[in-house]
Design an enzyme around this catalytic site. Structure first.
Site, PDB file in Angstrom:
ATOM      1  N   LYS A 170     111.897  18.448  43.713  1.00  0.00           N
ATOM      2  CA  LYS A 170     111.074  17.342  43.990  1.00  0.00           C
ATOM      3  C   LYS A 170     109.794  17.284  43.188  1.00  0.00           C
ATOM      4  O   LYS A 170     109.581  18.388  42.400  1.00  0.00           O
ATOM      5  CB  LYS A 170     110.479  17.196  45.400  1.00  0.00           C
ATOM      6  N   MET A 199      88.330  12.520  30.503  1.00  0.00           N
ATOM      7  CA  MET A 199      89.926  11.766  30.891  1.00  0.00           C
ATOM      8  C   MET A 199      90.951  12.246  30.036  1.00  0.00           C
ATOM      9  O   MET A 199      92.224  12.519  30.249  1.00  0.00           O
ATOM     10  CB  MET A 199      89.703  10.287  31.027  1.00  0.00           C
ATOM     11  N   TYR A 234      79.901  14.681  29.081  1.00  0.00           N
ATOM     12  CA  TYR A 234      79.044  13.861  29.861  1.00  0.00           C
ATOM     13  C   TYR A 234      78.065  14.676  31.115  1.00  0.00           C
ATOM     14  O   TYR A 234      78.467  15.900  31.401  1.00  0.00           O
ATOM     15  CB  TYR A 234      79.918  13.094  31.083  1.00  0.00           C
ATOM     16  N   ARG A 265     105.128  18.509  61.621  1.00  0.00           N
ATOM     17  CA  ARG A 265     105.385  17.622  60.512  1.00  0.00           C
ATOM     18  C   ARG A 265     106.486  16.599  61.065  1.00  0.00           C
ATOM     19  O   ARG A 265     106.442  16.050  62.333  1.00  0.00           O
ATOM     20  CB  ARG A 265     105.422  18.025  59.313  1.00  0.00           C
TER      21      ARG A 265
END
Length: 386
Positions: free
Chosen positions: A38, A315, A267, A136
Protein backbone atom coordinates in the site's frame (compact mmCIF):
# COMPACT_ATOMS: atom_id res chain seq x y z
CA UNK A 1 23.82 10.09 -14.10
CA UNK A 2 23.26 9.92 -17.85
CA UNK A 3 19.51 9.28 -17.93
CA UNK A 4 17.18 12.22 -18.42
CA UNK A 5 15.19 12.70 -15.21
CA UNK A 6 14.51 15.57 -12.91
CA UNK A 7 17.53 16.20 -10.61
CA UNK A 8 15.67 14.78 -7.62
CA UNK A 9 15.19 11.02 -7.55
CA UNK A 10 14.79 7.98 -5.34
CA UNK A 11 17.06 5.01 -6.06
CA UNK A 12 15.60 1.64 -5.11
CA UNK A 13 17.93 -1.34 -5.01
CA UNK A 14 15.93 -4.40 -6.08
CA UNK A 15 18.66 -6.74 -4.87
CA UNK A 16 18.20 -5.35 -1.36
CA UNK A 17 14.42 -5.78 -1.61
CA UNK A 18 15.00 -9.38 -2.68
CA UNK A 19 17.42 -10.04 0.18
CA UNK A 20 15.06 -8.53 2.74
CA UNK A 21 12.27 -10.78 1.51
CA UNK A 22 14.52 -13.84 1.61
CA UNK A 23 15.38 -12.99 5.22
CA UNK A 24 11.67 -12.85 6.04
CA UNK A 25 11.08 -16.16 4.26
CA UNK A 26 13.87 -17.82 6.23
CA UNK A 27 12.37 -16.53 9.48
CA UNK A 28 8.75 -17.55 8.90
CA UNK A 29 9.45 -20.88 7.22
CA UNK A 30 6.60 -22.23 5.10
CA UNK A 31 4.00 -19.73 6.28
CA UNK A 32 2.27 -17.75 3.54
CA UNK A 33 3.74 -14.26 3.12
CA UNK A 34 1.44 -11.36 2.29
CA UNK A 35 3.63 -8.46 1.17
CA UNK A 36 2.03 -5.12 1.98
CA UNK A 37 2.50 -2.71 -0.92
CA UNK A 38 0.00 0.00 0.00
CA UNK A 39 0.95 3.68 -0.31
CA UNK A 40 2.99 2.93 -3.44
CA UNK A 41 4.90 0.24 -1.55
CA UNK A 42 5.78 2.67 1.23
CA UNK A 43 7.14 5.08 -1.35
CA UNK A 44 9.23 2.48 -3.17
CA UNK A 45 6.90 2.02 -6.14
CA UNK A 46 4.44 -0.87 -6.00
CA UNK A 47 4.38 -1.50 -9.75
CA UNK A 48 8.12 -1.97 -9.95
CA UNK A 49 8.86 -3.98 -6.82
CA UNK A 50 5.82 -6.28 -6.67
CA UNK A 51 7.43 -8.87 -8.92
CA UNK A 52 10.64 -8.82 -6.86
CA UNK A 53 8.66 -9.45 -3.67
CA UNK A 54 6.71 -12.28 -5.30
CA UNK A 55 9.82 -13.89 -6.78
CA UNK A 56 11.62 -13.98 -3.43
CA UNK A 57 9.11 -15.29 -0.93
CA UNK A 58 5.78 -13.49 -1.03
CA UNK A 59 2.79 -15.27 -2.54
CA UNK A 60 0.21 -12.53 -1.98
CA UNK A 61 0.02 -8.75 -1.96
CA UNK A 62 -1.99 -6.38 0.21
CA UNK A 63 -3.04 -2.80 -0.51
CA UNK A 64 -5.23 -0.24 1.23
CA UNK A 65 -7.56 0.94 -1.54
CA UNK A 66 -9.16 -0.31 -4.74
CA UNK A 67 -7.15 1.93 -7.07
CA UNK A 68 -3.91 0.45 -5.71
CA UNK A 69 -5.22 -3.03 -6.51
CA UNK A 70 -6.38 -1.96 -9.97
CA UNK A 71 -2.96 -0.53 -10.74
CA UNK A 72 -1.32 -3.86 -9.98
CA UNK A 73 -3.86 -5.87 -11.99
CA UNK A 74 -3.51 -3.50 -14.95
CA UNK A 75 0.25 -4.08 -14.81
CA UNK A 76 -0.27 -7.81 -15.21
CA UNK A 77 0.15 -8.91 -11.60
CA UNK A 78 -1.89 -12.12 -11.24
CA UNK A 79 -1.05 -12.99 -7.62
CA UNK A 80 -3.85 -12.71 -5.04
CA UNK A 81 -4.35 -9.10 -3.92
CA UNK A 82 -6.08 -8.21 -0.67
CA UNK A 83 -7.57 -4.80 0.14
CA UNK A 84 -7.01 -4.05 3.82
CA UNK A 85 -9.47 -1.17 4.05
CA UNK A 86 -12.86 0.10 2.91
CA UNK A 87 -14.10 -0.17 -0.66
CA UNK A 88 -17.46 1.40 -1.59
CA UNK A 89 -19.99 -1.12 -2.87
CA UNK A 90 -20.17 0.59 -6.27
CA UNK A 91 -16.77 -1.03 -6.95
CA UNK A 92 -18.21 -4.52 -6.37
CA UNK A 93 -18.14 -5.59 -10.01
CA UNK A 94 -14.52 -4.48 -10.27
CA UNK A 95 -13.58 -6.45 -7.15
CA UNK A 96 -15.29 -9.61 -8.32
CA UNK A 97 -14.20 -9.59 -11.96
CA UNK A 98 -10.57 -8.87 -11.05
CA UNK A 99 -10.54 -11.41 -8.19
CA UNK A 100 -9.50 -8.78 -5.68
CA UNK A 101 -9.98 -9.97 -2.12
CA UNK A 102 -11.93 -7.43 -0.07
CA UNK A 103 -11.84 -6.93 3.69
CA UNK A 104 -15.34 -7.25 5.15
CA UNK A 105 -16.57 -6.09 8.57
CA UNK A 106 -20.27 -5.42 7.93
CA UNK A 107 -23.05 -7.91 7.22
CA UNK A 108 -25.07 -5.70 4.89
CA UNK A 109 -21.97 -4.94 2.82
CA UNK A 110 -21.25 -8.67 2.56
CA UNK A 111 -24.82 -9.33 1.41
CA UNK A 112 -24.50 -6.71 -1.31
CA UNK A 113 -21.21 -8.23 -2.46
CA UNK A 114 -22.84 -11.65 -2.56
CA UNK A 115 -25.75 -10.35 -4.65
CA UNK A 116 -23.38 -8.73 -7.15
CA UNK A 117 -21.35 -11.93 -7.40
CA UNK A 118 -24.42 -14.07 -8.05
CA UNK A 119 -25.51 -11.75 -10.86
CA UNK A 120 -22.06 -12.16 -12.41
CA UNK A 121 -22.05 -15.91 -11.88
CA UNK A 122 -18.94 -15.67 -9.72
CA UNK A 123 -17.81 -15.55 -6.09
CA UNK A 124 -16.70 -12.48 -4.18
CA UNK A 125 -13.48 -13.33 -2.35
CA UNK A 126 -13.25 -11.76 1.10
CA UNK A 127 -11.19 -11.59 4.28
CA UNK A 128 -13.14 -11.03 7.49
CA UNK A 129 -11.62 -8.50 9.89
CA UNK A 130 -11.86 -9.01 13.64
CA UNK A 131 -11.22 -6.07 15.96
CA UNK A 132 -9.33 -7.66 18.83
CA UNK A 133 -8.11 -4.38 20.29
CA UNK A 134 -7.05 -1.95 17.59
CA UNK A 135 -10.39 -0.11 17.79
CA UNK A 136 -10.44 0.31 14.05
CA UNK A 137 -12.38 -1.83 11.53
CA UNK A 138 -13.60 -5.33 12.27
CA UNK A 139 -16.25 -7.37 14.04
CA UNK A 140 -15.88 -7.53 17.81
CA UNK A 141 -14.93 -11.03 19.03
CA UNK A 142 -18.13 -11.59 21.00
CA UNK A 143 -21.32 -13.57 20.48
CA UNK A 144 -22.89 -10.87 18.33
CA UNK A 145 -19.78 -10.72 16.17
CA UNK A 146 -19.73 -14.49 15.86
CA UNK A 147 -23.33 -14.62 14.68
CA UNK A 148 -22.64 -11.93 12.09
CA UNK A 149 -19.60 -13.76 10.73
CA UNK A 150 -21.53 -17.04 10.60
CA UNK A 151 -24.20 -15.27 8.58
CA UNK A 152 -21.58 -13.96 6.15
CA UNK A 153 -20.05 -17.41 5.77
CA UNK A 154 -23.46 -18.74 4.70
CA UNK A 155 -23.90 -16.27 1.84
CA UNK A 156 -24.00 -18.06 -1.54
CA UNK A 157 -22.01 -15.48 -3.50
CA UNK A 158 -19.13 -15.15 -1.06
CA UNK A 159 -15.90 -17.13 -0.65
CA UNK A 160 -14.27 -16.45 2.71
CA UNK A 161 -10.57 -16.63 1.96
CA UNK A 162 -9.19 -15.23 5.20
CA UNK A 163 -9.79 -14.24 8.81
CA UNK A 164 -7.48 -11.66 10.33
CA UNK A 165 -6.79 -9.05 12.96
CA UNK A 166 -4.26 -6.26 13.37
CA UNK A 167 -1.90 -5.97 16.34
CA UNK A 168 -1.52 -2.48 17.78
CA UNK A 169 1.58 -2.94 19.98
CA UNK A 170 3.52 -5.89 18.56
CA UNK A 171 6.58 -3.68 18.02
CA UNK A 172 6.74 -2.76 21.72
CA UNK A 173 8.84 -4.61 24.26
CA UNK A 174 5.85 -5.51 26.41
CA UNK A 175 3.90 -8.10 24.43
CA UNK A 176 1.07 -8.56 26.95
CA UNK A 177 -1.56 -6.75 24.91
CA UNK A 178 -0.49 -8.46 21.70
CA UNK A 179 -0.95 -11.85 23.34
CA UNK A 180 -4.41 -10.75 24.48
CA UNK A 181 -5.30 -9.78 20.93
CA UNK A 182 -3.94 -13.04 19.56
CA UNK A 183 -5.93 -15.06 22.10
CA UNK A 184 -9.13 -13.26 21.12
CA UNK A 185 -8.58 -14.10 17.46
CA UNK A 186 -7.76 -17.75 18.05
CA UNK A 187 -10.72 -18.18 20.40
CA UNK A 188 -12.98 -16.58 17.81
CA UNK A 189 -11.65 -18.90 15.13
CA UNK A 190 -12.24 -21.90 17.40
CA UNK A 191 -15.84 -20.80 17.84
CA UNK A 192 -16.18 -20.65 14.06
CA UNK A 193 -14.71 -24.13 13.71
CA UNK A 194 -17.07 -25.41 16.40
CA UNK A 195 -19.83 -24.21 14.08
CA UNK A 196 -18.34 -26.02 11.10
CA UNK A 197 -16.60 -23.02 9.53
CA UNK A 198 -12.97 -23.55 8.52
CA UNK A 199 -11.33 -20.49 6.98
CA UNK A 200 -8.14 -21.40 5.08
CA UNK A 201 -5.98 -18.31 5.66
CA UNK A 202 -5.79 -16.94 9.19
CA UNK A 203 -3.32 -14.10 9.62
CA UNK A 204 -2.40 -11.68 12.37
CA UNK A 205 1.36 -11.13 12.41
CA UNK A 206 2.52 -7.74 11.16
CA UNK A 207 6.17 -6.67 10.98
CA UNK A 208 6.63 -6.44 14.74
CA UNK A 209 5.11 -9.86 15.36
CA UNK A 210 7.02 -11.43 12.48
CA UNK A 211 10.23 -10.36 14.17
CA UNK A 212 9.40 -11.23 17.76
CA UNK A 213 6.42 -13.59 17.99
CA UNK A 214 6.64 -16.71 15.81
CA UNK A 215 3.83 -18.28 17.84
CA UNK A 216 1.43 -15.77 16.22
CA UNK A 217 2.20 -16.69 12.61
CA UNK A 218 -0.94 -18.85 12.09
CA UNK A 219 -1.35 -19.63 8.34
CA UNK A 220 0.22 -16.44 7.03
CA UNK A 221 1.97 -13.21 7.93
CA UNK A 222 1.78 -9.64 6.61
CA UNK A 223 5.11 -7.91 6.12
CA UNK A 224 5.20 -4.18 5.54
CA UNK A 225 8.04 -1.93 6.67
CA UNK A 226 10.51 -4.80 7.07
CA UNK A 227 10.28 -5.63 3.36
CA UNK A 228 11.83 -2.25 2.66
CA UNK A 229 14.66 -2.63 5.13
CA UNK A 230 13.46 -0.71 8.18
CA UNK A 231 12.55 -2.06 11.59
CA UNK A 232 9.09 -1.17 12.96
CA UNK A 233 10.61 0.21 16.16
CA UNK A 234 13.73 0.23 18.28
CA UNK A 235 12.16 -2.28 20.69
CA UNK A 236 12.02 -5.33 18.41
CA UNK A 237 14.69 -8.03 18.34
CA UNK A 238 16.73 -6.80 15.40
CA UNK A 239 19.02 -9.81 15.57
CA UNK A 240 16.17 -11.94 14.21
CA UNK A 241 16.28 -10.23 10.81
CA UNK A 242 19.22 -8.73 8.95
CA UNK A 243 17.62 -5.90 7.03
CA UNK A 244 18.96 -3.12 4.85
CA UNK A 245 17.10 -0.03 3.60
CA UNK A 246 16.48 -0.26 -0.13
CA UNK A 247 15.78 3.41 -0.90
CA UNK A 248 18.14 6.36 -1.21
CA UNK A 249 16.80 9.85 -1.89
CA UNK A 250 19.16 11.98 -3.98
CA UNK A 251 19.42 15.33 -5.71
CA UNK A 252 21.99 17.51 -7.46
CA UNK A 253 23.29 20.88 -6.38
CA UNK A 254 21.40 23.56 -8.32
CA UNK A 255 23.39 26.65 -7.31
CA UNK A 256 26.32 27.68 -5.11
CA UNK A 257 26.97 31.19 -3.86
CA UNK A 258 28.94 32.99 -1.18
CA UNK A 259 27.19 35.11 1.42
CA UNK A 260 28.80 37.66 3.69
CA UNK A 261 28.37 37.65 7.45
CA UNK A 262 24.93 38.70 8.79
CA UNK A 263 22.97 37.74 5.66
CA UNK A 264 19.68 35.84 5.80
CA UNK A 265 18.65 32.58 4.17
CA UNK A 266 15.09 31.55 3.21
CA UNK A 267 11.64 32.59 4.39
CA UNK A 268 11.14 34.27 7.72
CA UNK A 269 14.82 35.18 8.14
CA UNK A 270 15.21 32.31 10.60
CA UNK A 271 18.85 31.76 9.62
CA UNK A 272 21.57 34.41 9.55
CA UNK A 273 25.16 33.73 8.56
CA UNK A 274 27.67 34.18 11.37
CA UNK A 275 30.61 34.45 8.98
CA UNK A 276 31.33 34.52 5.28
CA UNK A 277 29.63 31.35 4.07
CA UNK A 278 29.19 29.16 1.02
CA UNK A 279 25.58 28.14 0.49
CA UNK A 280 24.30 25.46 -1.89
CA UNK A 281 20.72 25.45 -3.13
CA UNK A 282 19.09 22.05 -3.70
CA UNK A 283 16.07 21.62 -6.02
CA UNK A 284 13.91 19.71 -3.52
CA UNK A 285 11.28 20.91 -1.09
CA UNK A 286 8.22 19.97 0.87
CA UNK A 287 6.16 19.40 -2.31
CA UNK A 288 8.51 16.46 -2.95
CA UNK A 289 8.02 15.08 0.55
CA UNK A 290 11.09 16.75 2.04
CA UNK A 291 9.25 18.20 4.99
CA UNK A 292 9.35 21.78 6.23
CA UNK A 293 9.82 20.25 9.70
CA UNK A 294 13.39 19.42 8.62
CA UNK A 295 14.20 23.13 8.39
CA UNK A 296 17.42 23.94 10.22
CA UNK A 297 17.68 20.40 11.59
CA UNK A 298 18.37 17.88 8.82
CA UNK A 299 21.69 16.90 7.27
CA UNK A 300 22.64 15.90 3.75
CA UNK A 301 25.74 14.13 2.43
CA UNK A 302 27.87 15.94 -0.16
CA UNK A 303 31.32 14.76 -1.27
CA UNK A 304 31.54 12.37 1.68
CA UNK A 305 30.71 14.99 4.31
CA UNK A 306 27.64 16.13 6.18
CA UNK A 307 26.17 19.54 5.39
CA UNK A 308 23.44 21.14 7.48
CA UNK A 309 20.11 22.27 6.07
CA UNK A 310 19.76 25.95 6.92
CA UNK A 311 16.75 28.22 6.94
CA UNK A 312 13.28 27.05 6.10
CA UNK A 313 12.68 24.31 3.55
CA UNK A 314 10.72 25.85 0.66
CA UNK A 315 8.10 24.16 -1.50
CA UNK A 316 10.59 23.26 -4.23
CA UNK A 317 14.03 24.15 -2.87
CA UNK A 318 16.15 24.17 0.25
CA UNK A 319 19.58 25.44 1.21
CA UNK A 320 22.58 23.82 2.88
CA UNK A 321 25.79 25.24 4.33
CA UNK A 322 28.79 23.86 2.43
CA UNK A 323 31.38 26.32 3.71
CA UNK A 324 33.51 23.48 5.08
CA UNK A 325 33.37 21.35 1.90
CA UNK A 326 35.83 22.09 -0.90
CA UNK A 327 34.86 22.63 -4.53
CA UNK A 328 31.10 22.12 -4.29
CA UNK A 329 29.60 22.96 -7.67
CA UNK A 330 26.40 22.79 -9.66
CA UNK A 331 25.53 19.19 -10.51
CA UNK A 332 27.27 17.55 -7.54
CA UNK A 333 25.30 14.60 -6.20
CA UNK A 334 23.66 14.96 -2.79
CA UNK A 335 22.19 12.25 -0.56
CA UNK A 336 19.20 13.49 1.42
CA UNK A 337 18.15 10.13 2.82
CA UNK A 338 20.51 7.19 2.82
CA UNK A 339 24.04 6.09 3.56
CA UNK A 340 27.43 6.49 1.93
CA UNK A 341 30.86 5.36 3.13
CA UNK A 342 29.82 5.09 6.75
CA UNK A 343 27.86 8.35 6.83
CA UNK A 344 24.15 7.80 7.41
CA UNK A 345 21.08 10.00 7.54
CA UNK A 346 18.06 7.79 6.95
CA UNK A 347 14.31 7.62 7.56
CA UNK A 348 14.87 6.93 11.25
CA UNK A 349 16.94 10.10 11.62
CA UNK A 350 14.36 12.17 9.76
CA UNK A 351 11.56 10.67 11.82
CA UNK A 352 13.28 11.58 15.07
CA UNK A 353 13.61 15.20 13.95
CA UNK A 354 9.99 15.36 12.85
CA UNK A 355 8.49 13.51 15.80
CA UNK A 356 7.07 10.72 13.67
CA UNK A 357 7.95 7.20 12.44
CA UNK A 358 10.05 5.88 9.57
CA UNK A 359 6.91 4.65 7.79
CA UNK A 360 5.65 8.20 7.30
CA UNK A 361 9.00 9.46 6.02
CA UNK A 362 9.05 6.89 3.23
CA UNK A 363 5.39 7.38 2.32
CA UNK A 364 5.89 11.15 2.07
CA UNK A 365 8.13 10.93 -0.99
CA UNK A 366 5.82 12.37 -3.62
CA UNK A 367 4.96 11.47 -7.20
CA UNK A 368 7.06 14.41 -8.38
CA UNK A 369 10.10 12.33 -7.49
CA UNK A 370 11.16 9.79 -10.18
CA UNK A 371 12.06 6.30 -8.97
CA UNK A 372 15.17 4.68 -10.41
CA UNK A 373 15.52 0.91 -9.97
CA UNK A 374 18.83 -0.92 -9.82
CA UNK A 375 19.98 -4.53 -9.98
CA UNK A 376 23.62 -5.52 -9.74
CA UNK A 377 24.31 -1.80 -9.38
CA UNK A 378 22.94 -1.16 -12.87
CA UNK A 379 19.84 0.88 -13.70
CA UNK A 380 17.10 -1.46 -14.94
CA UNK A 381 14.02 0.78 -14.82
CA UNK A 382 13.04 4.42 -14.46
CA UNK A 383 9.56 5.41 -13.33
CA UNK A 384 8.45 8.98 -13.95
CA UNK A 385 4.99 9.47 -12.46
CA UNK A 386 4.46 12.94 -13.92
Amino acid sequence: MDICVRPVWAEIDLDIIANNMKEIRNLVGEKEIIAVVKANAYGHGALDIASTLLENGASRLAVAIITEADELRDAGITAPIMILGYTPINFAENLINNEIEQTVYDVEYAKELSDFALKLGKKAKIHIAIDTGMGRIGFLPNEEGLNKVLEICSLPGVEVVGLFTHFSTSDEKDKTYTYEQFSKLTNFNKALEDNGIHIPLKHASNSGAIMDLPETYLDGVRCGIISYGYYPSEEVKKENLKLKPALTLKTNVAFVKELDEDMYVSYGRTYKTEKKSKIATLPIGYADGYSRLLSGKAKVIIKGQFANVIGRVCMDQCMVDVTHIEDVKIGDEVILLGEENGLKFDANDMAEIMGTINYEILCMISHRVPRIYKKNNEIVKVRNYI
